[in-house]
Design an enzyme around this catalytic site. Sequence first.
Site, PDB file in Angstrom:
ATOM      1  N   GLY A  11      -8.949  10.246  -2.901  1.00 24.47           N
ATOM      2  CA  GLY A  11      -8.736   9.198  -3.893  1.00 24.47           C
ATOM      3  C   GLY A  11     -10.036   8.689  -4.481  1.00 24.47           C
ATOM      4  NE  ARG A  72      -5.407  12.429  -1.381  1.00 27.00           N
ATOM      5  CZ  ARG A  72      -5.392  11.525  -2.354  1.00 27.00           C
ATOM      6  NH1 ARG A  72      -5.050  11.896  -3.585  1.00 27.00           N
ATOM      7  NH2 ARG A  72      -5.721  10.267  -2.115  1.00 27.00           N
ATOM      8  CG  ASP A 103      -9.970   9.479   8.045  1.00 27.70           C
ATOM      9  OD1 ASP A 103      -9.355   9.848   7.023  1.00 27.70           O
ATOM     10  OD2 ASP A 103      -9.459   8.753   8.918  1.00 27.70           O
ATOM     11  CG  ASP A 128      -5.912   2.398   1.564  1.00 28.70           C
ATOM     12  OD1 ASP A 128      -5.652   1.708   0.562  1.00 28.70           O
ATOM     13  OD2 ASP A 128      -5.266   3.411   1.867  1.00 28.70           O
ATOM     14  NE  ARG A 155      -2.099 -18.828  -7.647  1.00 31.22           N
ATOM     15  CZ  ARG A 155      -1.477 -19.003  -6.491  1.00 31.22           C
ATOM     16  NH1 ARG A 155      -0.542 -19.932  -6.383  1.00 31.22           N
ATOM     17  NH2 ARG A 155      -1.772 -18.257  -5.453  1.00 31.22           N
ATOM     18  N   GLY A 186      -4.703 -17.785  -2.313  1.00 32.19           N
ATOM     19  CA  GLY A 186      -3.792 -18.883  -2.007  1.00 32.19           C
ATOM     20  C   GLY A 186      -2.335 -18.480  -1.972  1.00 32.19           C
ATOM     21  CB  ALA A 187      -0.605 -15.318  -1.133  1.00 39.10           C
ATOM     22  CD  GLU A 188       2.310 -19.999  -2.498  1.00 33.77           C
ATOM     23  OE1 GLU A 188       1.251 -20.676  -2.564  1.00 33.77           O
ATOM     24  OE2 GLU A 188       2.643 -19.145  -3.348  1.00 33.77           O
ATOM     25  CD  GLU A 223       0.680   2.136  -0.670  1.00 30.84           C
ATOM     26  OE1 GLU A 223       1.458   2.692  -1.462  1.00 30.84           O
ATOM     27  OE2 GLU A 223      -0.525   2.441  -0.564  1.00 30.84           O
TER      28      GLU A 223
END
Length: 319
Positions: A11, A72, A103, A128, A155, A186-188, A223
């Site tokens: 990637g 790949r 890796d 990632d 938001r 600041g996510a809930e 995901e």
Amino acid sequence: MKNIAILSSGGDVSGMNPAIKHFVEYALHNGLTPYFVYNGFEGLIDNKITKASHSDVAGIINRGGTILGSSRSKRFMLKNYREVAKKNLDALDIDMLIVLGGDGSFRGMDIFYKEHGVKFCGIPSTIDNDINGTIYCLGVDTALNVIKDSIDNIRDTASSFSRAFVIETMGRDCGYLALVSSLCSGAELCLIPEVEYNLSSYEDSFKEQIKNGRKYFIVIVSEGIKDNSKEIAEWLEQKVGIESRVTVLGHTQRGGTPSIYDRLMAYKFVNHAIDALLGDINSSVVCYSKTGFIHKDIDEITSQKYMLDPELLSYLKKF
């Protein structure tokens, strides 16, 4: 004069182009002849290898992706194709390689080194941030900034329409992007693969918040969690009672102008990679630790699964 090549595999990430630019500059500074390998390991097999110069990297430092292309390669996992790759490198007297990748790419290159003696150094490059042995991988900071900007924009509309938004980040096996972006936006609610959860345990709290005047919720999920984002949105509508939408950020997280931090880290990673090869460290990955840059062998990198920082995980309890 010794010859050295660079390729990108797997990637793409923002930060690869700054690394490629500095590779050319630092190789020439050290009296080396730099080469590009296009399309990853496929390029080694198909002999897509060209000499590089300053003019090839002019104006790329601010560009996302990789000018070299990536792939790949399944063929590189086969011995006969690795033999073809070695012949192509021998024809150009290239005996050192720098690999921008993850890796899986490093494992393939380690096999190549053990078979044919082509020295290499890997630079961890995945948004990632899930490579064991390093606390930072190239491209992560830019990806987090892309996610942050997206959440900030969402938001605005969430608050205007009194909606909940489920925002899905990349991270099939690792929740680093989701967790860090949740803490910084600041996510809930944040849901990641590493931590078990039960949606029903949040229902009373969310309903109480709505009763007390909350107009919207931002829910960030990786995901790789057990439920898909649509199912989370349906839960919010059916059990919590708030209109919900899903935004999958997808490949936007891999693009964007490389951040200052990723440009700086690209510079440092390349320096340490070339210095290692010139210093007779023949097969390693440059890793960034709390004490600075270190080199680790492939077995150490791949011997265990990457684990999220316990301190970061402890912050998840706030949700």
